[in-house]
Design an enzyme around this catalytic site. Structure first.
Site, short mmCIF file in Angstrom:
data_model
loop_
_atom_site.label_atom_id
_atom_site.label_comp_id
_atom_site.label_asym_id
_atom_site.label_seq_id
_atom_site.Cartn_x
_atom_site.Cartn_y
_atom_site.Cartn_z
N ALA A 32 15.57 -7.22 -10.96
CA ALA A 32 15.11 -8.49 -10.37
C ALA A 32 16.36 -9.28 -9.97
O ALA A 32 16.54 -10.44 -10.35
CB ALA A 32 14.21 -9.27 -11.33
N LEU A 33 17.18 -8.62 -9.20
CA LEU A 33 18.52 -9.14 -8.91
C LEU A 33 18.48 -10.43 -8.09
O LEU A 33 17.65 -10.60 -7.21
CB LEU A 33 19.35 -8.09 -8.16
CG LEU A 33 19.53 -6.75 -8.88
CD1 LEU A 33 20.40 -5.82 -8.06
CD2 LEU A 33 20.11 -6.94 -10.27
N HIS A 34 19.40 -11.33 -8.41
CA HIS A 34 19.52 -12.59 -7.69
C HIS A 34 21.01 -12.85 -7.43
O HIS A 34 21.87 -12.03 -7.81
CB HIS A 34 18.87 -13.73 -8.48
CG HIS A 34 19.33 -13.80 -9.92
ND1 HIS A 34 20.62 -14.12 -10.28
CD2 HIS A 34 18.67 -13.54 -11.07
CE1 HIS A 34 20.72 -14.10 -11.59
NE2 HIS A 34 19.56 -13.73 -12.10
N GLY A 36 23.13 -14.58 -8.83
CA GLY A 36 23.98 -14.52 -10.03
C GLY A 36 24.46 -13.09 -10.28
O GLY A 36 25.66 -12.85 -10.50
N HIS A 37 23.52 -12.14 -10.22
CA HIS A 37 23.92 -10.72 -10.40
C HIS A 37 24.89 -10.31 -9.30
O HIS A 37 25.87 -9.61 -9.55
CB HIS A 37 22.70 -9.80 -10.30
CG HIS A 37 21.69 -9.97 -11.38
ND1 HIS A 37 20.43 -10.43 -11.16
CD2 HIS A 37 21.78 -9.72 -12.72
CE1 HIS A 37 19.75 -10.46 -12.30
NE2 HIS A 37 20.54 -10.04 -13.26
N GLY A 149 27.51 -12.10 -17.31
CA GLY A 149 27.47 -13.51 -16.92
C GLY A 149 27.55 -14.44 -18.12
O GLY A 149 27.06 -14.12 -19.21
N GLU A 150 28.15 -15.60 -17.89
CA GLU A 150 28.27 -16.59 -18.97
C GLU A 150 26.95 -17.32 -19.24
O GLU A 150 26.87 -18.09 -20.17
CB GLU A 150 29.36 -17.61 -18.63
CG GLU A 150 30.74 -17.04 -18.79
CD GLU A 150 31.83 -18.08 -18.60
OE1 GLU A 150 31.52 -19.23 -18.20
OE2 GLU A 150 33.00 -17.74 -18.84
N SER A 187 18.33 -17.06 -12.99
CA SER A 187 17.81 -16.10 -13.97
C SER A 187 16.65 -15.37 -13.32
O SER A 187 15.91 -15.96 -12.51
CB SER A 187 17.31 -16.86 -15.20
OG SER A 187 16.44 -16.04 -15.95
#
Ligand code: PAF
Length: 282
Positions: A32-34, A36-37, A149-150, A187
């Protein structure tokens, strides 16, 4: 773009790449990449010749069956997104059987107490599940560097601890949180929010920023009370925890110490979806 569903084929492909002296980066994801990824993938591509993106919704890190079932899955869309980023990407998308055979359970880990607080307190067994899959991915891919990711800052520190305690020869790289334009941390779970809730969820980051503004002058207890009141008065969100903790040990801050770095950590339910975020305070 290469797509592998089996460890054996992935390992043989990577042996070939390593034989050509190419460096390998690993970006573990649950799909479910966004954006952020993709920022992790781009960072990995800038530092390595080959980048493996794993896409696997890991059952052993879910403490609630319902959360596992509702976790968004979109492999085809994810692959299309990655193709647009680079054809150097290797996707590893195994089945649950490929990873766990018929024995879907975690190993037990020692994380020096980092797993006993916050997420660990509220999600029984979660970090053993994360440790199990991340250790397996690291040992399968044998990357020069692996990227996390942080947003899941506690997870990042726990993975660093696992690598240190097990003396694994991989560099763990932490990458900054990507946010939606109004501040909500990106997320895969955000997809499950209704449009109005997703818009209003800027309140979570806004509260973290409020806590940061108070950090110079107020005690951790006062700030936590202020956060609790803010959430009690909010009709859409239920606060699970808010904690100001030392970045390295994740222990709650009792009295501010010079030279220590602190972060505010928060977990909130919105539309029945659990959201987490954190912000460095000093
Ligand atoms: O952060 C995540 O998406 C997952 O916890 C990870 C690291 C991919 C392990 O399943």
């Amino acid at each position: 773009m290469h797509l592998f569903h089996h460890k054996k084929e992935l390992v043989s492909h990577l042996e070939n790449q390593r034989g050509q002296n190419l460096t390998i980066g690993l970006v573990p994801t649950m799909g479910a990449l966004h954006t952020g990824h993709l920022s992790l993938v781009k960072r990995a591509l800038s530092e390595n010749e080959v980048v493996v993106v794993s896409i696997f919704v890991n059952p052993t890190q879910f403490d609630k069956k319902d959360d596992l079932e509702k976790y968004p899955r979109s492999l085809e869309k994810d692959i299309e997104l990655l193709k647009k980023v680079s054809d150097k990407i290797v996707v590893f998308a195994p089945t649950v059987e490929e990873i766990y055979d018929n024995d879907v359970k975690s190993q037990s880990y020692e994380f020096d107490g980092l797993d006993k607080v916050m997420e660990g307190e509220f999600r029984t067994g979660h970090f053993d599940g994360v440790g199990t899959i991340v250790e397996l991915l690291l040992k399968t891919v044998e990357p020069n560097k692996a990227y996390f990711g942080e947003k899941d800052f506690q997870q990042l520190q726990i993975i660093r601890k696992m690598v240190e305690l097990k003396k694994l020869p991989y560099t763990i790289v932490g990458c900054p949180i990507e946010r939606e334009p109004h501040g909500l941390a990106m997320s895969s779970r955000n997809e499950r929010l209704s449009k109005p809730t997703r818009e209003e969820a800027k309140f979570i980051f806004g509260t973290l920023q409020g806590a940061k503004a108070k950090f110079g002058t107020e005690s951790a207890t006062n700030i936590a009370d202020w956060v609790k009141t803010a959430f009690n008065n909010h009709p859409l969100f239920d606060l699970e925890y808010f904690e100001i903790a030392d970045e390295a040990t994740l222990t709650p801050m009792l009295k501010k110490q010079e030279n220590q770095k602190y972060r505010a950590f928060i977990a909130v339910y919105a539309d029945g979806v659990r959201l987490i975020d954190n912000l460095r305070l000093n």
